[in-house]
Write an enzyme that holds these catalytic residues in place. Structure first.
Site, mmCIF file in Angstrom:
data_model
loop_
_atom_site.group_PDB
_atom_site.id
_atom_site.type_symbol
_atom_site.label_atom_id
_atom_site.label_comp_id
_atom_site.label_asym_id
_atom_site.label_seq_id
_atom_site.Cartn_x
_atom_site.Cartn_y
_atom_site.Cartn_z
ATOM 1 N N GLY A 242 0.836 -1.205 0.000
ATOM 2 C CA GLY A 242 0.000 0.000 0.000
ATOM 3 C C GLY A 242 0.864 1.245 0.000
ATOM 4 N N ASN A 243 0.288 2.373 0.353
ATOM 5 C CA ASN A 243 1.055 3.622 0.434
ATOM 6 C C ASN A 243 0.411 4.539 1.469
ATOM 7 O OD1 ASN A 243 -0.892 5.499 -0.994
ATOM 8 N ND2 ASN A 243 -0.598 3.930 -2.578
ATOM 9 N N HIS A 244 1.034 5.687 1.703
ATOM 10 C CA HIS A 244 0.636 6.566 2.810
ATOM 11 C C HIS A 244 -0.499 7.537 2.480
ATOM 12 C CE1 HIS A 244 3.674 5.194 5.504
ATOM 13 N NE2 HIS A 244 4.671 5.525 4.693
ATOM 14 N N SER A 245 -1.150 7.385 1.330
ATOM 15 C CA SER A 245 -2.237 8.312 1.002
ATOM 16 C C SER A 245 -3.341 8.233 2.071
ATOM 17 C CB SER A 245 -2.825 7.953 -0.363
ATOM 18 O OG SER A 245 -4.007 8.680 -0.581
ATOM 19 N N ALA B 281 -4.017 7.521 -4.977
ATOM 20 C CA ALA B 281 -2.627 7.067 -5.128
ATOM 21 C C ALA B 281 -2.693 5.558 -5.407
ATOM 22 C CB ALA B 281 -1.837 7.360 -3.860
#
Ligand code: CTP
Length: 217
Positions: free
Chosen positions: A21-24, A90
């Site tokens: 995943g990512n930090h969005s 994102a």
């Protein structure tokens, strides 16, 4: 007016308990949904996993998804009848080729995951865009910001792109503020100051409406 907005990250499963995943946080996309709705639009908000509650405004219909493939399916269903598309999500560019059916056990000193490319939602839908539709993209860059943003504007058939630079303190992920530059397909560039994401959303919505009224003039 009907508006389609993608927001938040996507989660690409590795096994039943892990993902890429990512930090969005989704804050920018949700703020845009609120401002479009306040201005009378019917909004379809397609959100990846976030900690934000579904917006209470009845003009915003929220659909929750996890993966890029699910986000694409939901966006593709809403896109043909939307006048404005905003790609604030994102999206993970790659996903694990195989999702393990059981939790991967810790054996061996290294673990290699093979990743395959995800669909580019904005680019794929951009190929279906009709002349009267308007597409807005985001670009989060660390270097050669404007050149990268201009490239994405063309490649993804955007009418407007919102550029954030990670070199600007307070911009991008994990902040309640953002500092953006808007570039449109006609070559117009507007630089905004650092401000709360809700105020940035107003700037973006005003610019979309200005571009649309110029187009219809
Ligand atoms: N986007 C999308 N689907 C993807 C990747 C990106 O819809 N699979 C959209 C984003 O929502 C954003 C724009 O495309 O509006 C640019 O995203 P970005 O990740 O900056 O672009 P990439 O083409 O993935 O470029 P990079 O190589 O810089 O990651």
């Amino acid at each position: 007016m009907r508006v389609l907005i993608t927001a938040g990250p996507t989660y690409e499963p590795i096994d039943p308990v892990r993902f890429i995943g990512n930090h969005s946080t989704g804050k920018m996309g949700y703020a845009l949904a609120e401002v479009f709705a306040e201005n009378g639009a019917q909004v379809t908000l397609i959100s990846g996993p976030t900690n934000l509650p579904d917006p209470a405004n009845p003009q915003i219909r929220t659909t929750r998804v996890e993966t890029a493939a699910q986000m694409y399916a939901a966006a593709a269903a809403a896109a043909p009848t939307a006048d404005v598309w905003v790609f604030a999500a994102a999206v993970a560019d790659y996903r694990p080729r195989d999702v393990a059916p059981n939790k991967i056990k810790k054996d061996g000193d290294t673990l290699t995951l093979e990743l395959v490319k995800n669909v580019d939602i904005a680019a794929a839908l951009g190929q279906t865009k009709r002349a009267e539709q308007f597409s807005v993209g985001f670009a989060l860059e660390t270097n050669d910001e404007e050149a990268h943003a201009q490239g994405k504007l063309r490649r993804k058939n955007f009418d407007l792109i919102v550029l954030n630079s990670l070199r600007d303190p307070g911009a991008g992920f994990r902040h309640d503020t953002n500092k953006v530059t808007l570039l449109d397909a006609a070559g117009q560039k507007t630089i905004f100051e650092l401000k709360p994401k809700s105020a940035v959303a107003h700037d973006i919505v005003r610019t979309v409406f200005a571009c649309l009224s110029l187009r219809n003039a």
